[in-house]
Design an enzyme around this catalytic site. Structure first.
Site, PDB file in Angstrom:
ATOM      1  N   ASP A 137       3.804   3.751   4.112  1.00 22.19           N
ATOM      2  CA  ASP A 137       4.345   2.578   4.792  1.00 22.19           C
ATOM      3  C   ASP A 137       5.705   2.271   4.180  1.00 22.19           C
ATOM      4  O   ASP A 137       5.805   1.958   2.986  1.00 22.19           O
ATOM      5  CB  ASP A 137       3.405   1.375   4.643  1.00 22.19           C
ATOM      6  N   ASP A 162       1.488  -4.539   2.872  1.00 21.21           N
ATOM      7  CA  ASP A 162       1.926  -3.147   2.847  1.00 21.21           C
ATOM      8  C   ASP A 162       0.803  -2.210   2.410  1.00 21.21           C
ATOM      9  O   ASP A 162       0.679  -1.092   2.933  1.00 21.21           O
ATOM     10  CB  ASP A 162       3.128  -2.988   1.927  1.00 21.21           C
ATOM     11  N   GLU A 172       4.960   6.539  10.000  1.00 24.36           N
ATOM     12  CA  GLU A 172       5.115   5.728  11.199  1.00 24.36           C
ATOM     13  C   GLU A 172       6.288   6.238  12.027  1.00 24.36           C
ATOM     14  O   GLU A 172       7.282   6.727  11.487  1.00 24.36           O
ATOM     15  CB  GLU A 172       5.350   4.264  10.835  1.00 24.36           C
TER      16      GLU A 172
END
Length: 377
Positions: A120, A299, A216
């Site tokens: 992340d 997170d 991502e």
């Protein structure tokens, strides 16, 4: 002239449908003022000299290199590499030569091939990495540009006080302006080099340890439109991290890189029970699940949820370039305002155009169990 005629020929063929690939636009003028100083050699004498400190190029003859070339020289002498071409370019105040070579390389085995990691990315913390075993590690954002801002301000003020160029009047820059501008560019080049070094070290360590990397699919171009965070996002280099992980996992280790769907709500989804929050503001840094009561850092929760996506890839061999992963549902998890679907303005036999039927109205989904979505990348 030959390049110009070839460009117009390709444009005409593309417009008439006689050229394969992406459609080309009209050729544009390329100014030598803005173009990067570079040239490519494909024929002639192109070699790395035996001393490991010189290269020989056509028309330029033998040139000493700042860095040793023993690694490429050893491969060429062993017969595991063949030089195809060489490109000389001017970048960041220095001259570089890069060789395009055909290399025979054995794949390197990763340290933990059965472990998947979810990454992340963020601004305050560059990367939060959570693996499938539950271990969470954080990488602080070095912030190279923020550290150099004071020095850049002083250098920019010095440049502004000098007599610079003006294309409207044809005024040429003074020698003092060129000297001050070179000093300012040197600071920018140092920041760029430090950023590239840090990102390469991070991605190399990740690619060499884990068998599956989940990242991502961030809309970096859209994120840069936020004037409050654009400078820090650009300094972090989100797009560069993903690009480096792509080729390092595939070409060096033959491992998998999985990209979560752009609308997958990794931050809103509970890593414990899978419940999804309807909204989660950016300033809320602690995730609290209303269903199971889990309290965890925002997170860390997103990284754990990304690592869990690797288990959804039930098909495929896991070898580099494998695109046979099973596609699963991709519900949109980003914040979107509720609005009625606009009907087509076309009259039908049973109703007049412009009316909205009940089944056409869309409402926002509340907390629900999220189906995991991914794309093998």
């Amino acid at each position: 002239m030959a390049n110009a005629s070839a460009a117009f020929d390709n444009y005409a063929k593309s417009k008439n449908g006689k050229r394969r690939g992406k459609r080309m636009g009209a050729p544009r003028f390329k100014s030598k003022r803005k173009a990067r100083l570079a040239c490519r050699f494909t024929t002639g004498v192109i070699r790395v000299d035996a001393d490991g400190r010189h290269v020989t190029l056509p028309r330029l003859d033998t040139i000493r290199t700042h860095e040793p070339t023993v690694k490429l020289l050893a491969r060429v002498q062993a017969g595991t590499a063949r030089i195809l071409s060489a490109t000389v370019r001017h970048e960041r105040g220095r001259w570089f030569v890069s060789f395009q070579a055909e290399v025979k390389r054995d794949l390197e085995r990763v340290a933990r091939p059965d472990v998947a990691v979810g990454i992340d990315l963020g601004v305050k913390t560059l990367a939060v990495m959570a693996d499938s075993t539950g271990e969470i590690r954080t990488v602080a954002n070095p912030g190279h540009y923020d550290r150099a801002r004071r020095q850049l301000r002083r250098a920019s003020r010095t440049v502004s006080r000098r007599q610079g160029p003006d294309r409207r009047t044809g005024q040429k820059p003074s020698k003092r302006w060129e000297k001050a501008n070179a000093a300012r560019n040197k600071v920018h080049h140092r920041v760029a080099n430090l950023r590239a070094d840090a990102l390469h070290k991070l991605t190399t360590a990740v690619a060499a340890e884990y068998g599956t990397v989940v990242v991502e699919d961030l809309n970096v171009a859209g994120m840069l439109r936020n004037r409050r965070l654009a400078r820090r996002i650009a300094d972090a280099g989100f797009g560069e991290i993903r690009r480096q992980l792509t080729y390092k996992t595939r070409q060096r280790h033959a491992t998998r890189t999985i990209a979560a769907d752009r609308w997958y709500p990794s931050s809103k989804t509970c890593s414990g029970c899978g419940a999804v929050k309807a909204t989660l503001s950016l300033h809320v840094r602690t995730y609290q699940c209303d269903a199971c009561g889990l309290v965890i850092d925002r997170d860390d929760n997103a990284a754990l949820k990304l690592a869990a996506l690797a288990a959804a890839a039930t098909t495929g061999t896991g070898v580099a370039g494998d695109q046979d992963a099973q596609a699963v549902s991709k519900p949109r998890g980003a914040d979107q305002k509720t609005r009625t679907t606009r009907p087509r303005r076309k009259a039908e036999a049973s109703r007049t155009g412009g009316a909205t039927l009940p089944h056409q109205r869309q409402t926002e989904a509340r907390d629900r169990t999220q189906a995991e979505a991914l794309t093998l990348w």
